[in-house]
Design a protein around this motif. Sequence first.
Motif, PDB file in Angstrom:
ATOM      1  N   GLN A  31      27.933 -21.626   0.128  1.00 57.80           N
ATOM      2  CA  GLN A  31      28.531 -21.531  -1.207  1.00 57.80           C
ATOM      3  C   GLN A  31      28.486 -20.064  -1.595  1.00 57.80           C
ATOM      4  N   ILE A  32      29.660 -19.492  -1.874  1.00 61.72           N
ATOM      5  CA  ILE A  32      29.731 -18.075  -2.215  1.00 61.72           C
ATOM      6  C   ILE A  32      30.240 -17.911  -3.639  1.00 61.72           C
ATOM      7  N   GLY A  33      29.902 -16.781  -4.254  1.00 59.20           N
ATOM      8  CA  GLY A  33      30.312 -16.493  -5.623  1.00 59.20           C
ATOM      9  C   GLY A  33      31.276 -15.329  -5.661  1.00 59.20           C
ATOM     10  N   PHE A  34      32.173 -15.351  -6.662  1.00 59.88           N
ATOM     11  CA  PHE A  34      33.150 -14.273  -6.851  1.00 59.88           C
ATOM     12  C   PHE A  34      33.370 -14.073  -8.339  1.00 59.88           C
ATOM     13  N   ASP A  35      33.700 -12.856  -8.741  1.00 61.76           N
ATOM     14  CA  ASP A  35      34.006 -12.478 -10.122  1.00 61.76           C
ATOM     15  C   ASP A  35      32.757 -12.600 -11.007  1.00 61.76           C
ATOM     16  N   SER A  36      31.901 -11.592 -10.935  1.00 61.02           N
ATOM     17  CA  SER A  36      30.633 -11.617 -11.676  1.00 61.02           C
ATOM     18  C   SER A  36      30.883 -11.588 -13.185  1.00 61.02           C
ATOM     19  N   ILE A  37      30.002 -12.272 -13.914  1.00 57.99           N
ATOM     20  CA  ILE A  37      30.091 -12.357 -15.373  1.00 57.99           C
ATOM     21  C   ILE A  37      28.714 -12.070 -15.962  1.00 57.99           C
ATOM     22  N   LYS A  38      28.675 -11.823 -17.275  1.00 53.29           N
ATOM     23  CA  LYS A  38      27.401 -11.651 -17.958  1.00 53.29           C
ATOM     24  C   LYS A  38      26.630 -12.964 -17.897  1.00 53.29           C
ATOM     25  N   GLU A  39      25.322 -12.857 -17.851  1.00 57.29           N
ATOM     26  CA  GLU A  39      24.487 -14.047 -17.739  1.00 57.29           C
ATOM     27  C   GLU A  39      24.687 -14.982 -18.928  1.00 57.29           C
ATOM     28  N   GLY A  40      24.944 -14.432 -20.107  1.00 59.19           N
ATOM     29  CA  GLY A  40      25.121 -15.251 -21.306  1.00 59.19           C
ATOM     30  C   GLY A  40      26.377 -16.097 -21.296  1.00 59.19           C
ATOM     31  N   LYS A  41      27.353 -15.736 -20.469  1.00 58.77           N
ATOM     32  CA  LYS A  41      28.608 -16.501 -20.425  1.00 58.77           C
ATOM     33  C   LYS A  41      28.510 -17.732 -19.537  1.00 58.77           C
ATOM     34  N   ALA A  42      27.478 -17.774 -18.661  1.00 56.61           N
ATOM     35  CA  ALA A  42      27.291 -18.937 -17.793  1.00 56.61           C
ATOM     36  C   ALA A  42      26.409 -19.953 -18.508  1.00 56.61           C
ATOM     37  N   PHE A  58      28.222 -15.733 -11.455  1.00 56.14           N
ATOM     38  CA  PHE A  58      29.607 -15.599 -11.012  1.00 56.14           C
ATOM     39  C   PHE A  58      30.471 -16.685 -11.630  1.00 56.14           C
ATOM     40  N   ARG A  59      31.721 -16.318 -11.942  1.00 57.34           N
ATOM     41  CA  ARG A  59      32.667 -17.239 -12.565  1.00 57.34           C
ATOM     42  C   ARG A  59      33.142 -18.295 -11.570  1.00 57.34           C
ATOM     43  N   ILE A  60      33.369 -17.882 -10.324  1.00 57.80           N
ATOM     44  CA  ILE A  60      33.956 -18.774  -9.324  1.00 57.80           C
ATOM     45  C   ILE A  60      32.957 -19.012  -8.198  1.00 57.80           C
ATOM     46  N   LEU A  61      32.692 -20.280  -7.888  1.00 58.63           N
ATOM     47  CA  LEU A  61      31.861 -20.666  -6.746  1.00 58.63           C
ATOM     48  C   LEU A  61      32.716 -21.499  -5.799  1.00 58.63           C
ATOM     49  N   ARG A  62      32.714 -21.144  -4.515  1.00 57.07           N
ATOM     50  CA  ARG A  62      33.488 -21.883  -3.526  1.00 57.07           C
ATOM     51  C   ARG A  62      32.631 -22.142  -2.293  1.00 57.07           C
TER      52      ARG A  62
END
Length: 172
Positions: A31-42, A58-62
């Motif tokens: 499982q990989i992550g793409f498009d990092s985001i601030k921790e508060g947005k997750a 990360f916003r997207i996990l695939r």
Amino acid sequence: GTAVPCTVVSAGPCPVIQIKEEGKDGYNALQIGFDSIKEGKANKASRGHQAKADKGCFRILRELRMDSVGEYELGQEITVESFAPGDSVQVTGTSKGKGFQGVMKRWNFRGMPASHGHEKVHRSTGSIGHATFPGKVFKNKKMPGQMGNKTVTTIGLSVIDVRPEDNILIIR
């Protein structure tokens, strides 16, 4: 000297968030992550899940299915350097939305004749079912409706160039 139509794709670096193994999960995958985001947005569940890799949120996990995942470790970054010119890839994305369309545009129906008694039905569907038996319209009958705005996968595309310094793939 020939012009080749290409698409530039930003692809990485993608850290390994979770390693799935045959014994525990029933299949091998990363499982990989793409498009990092601030921790508060997750959300809290996503933060806890991604904290194990210690790479941020990360916003997207695939998931990438693999034969063996032994050579990968949690948090390791996968970059575009794993691709080479000439490799074959498949790309998944969302098609252009075209709104509500009739059957001629959506399904390439022929339409009705322009004359011989046909009035105001030239672009219509025509008959959609039977009368008494089976007395219903079958499922998946091609009818007017939303066209486009769907997930589409194109396979067999070739990588023309890899630019690791910019994390870019150029795909034909």
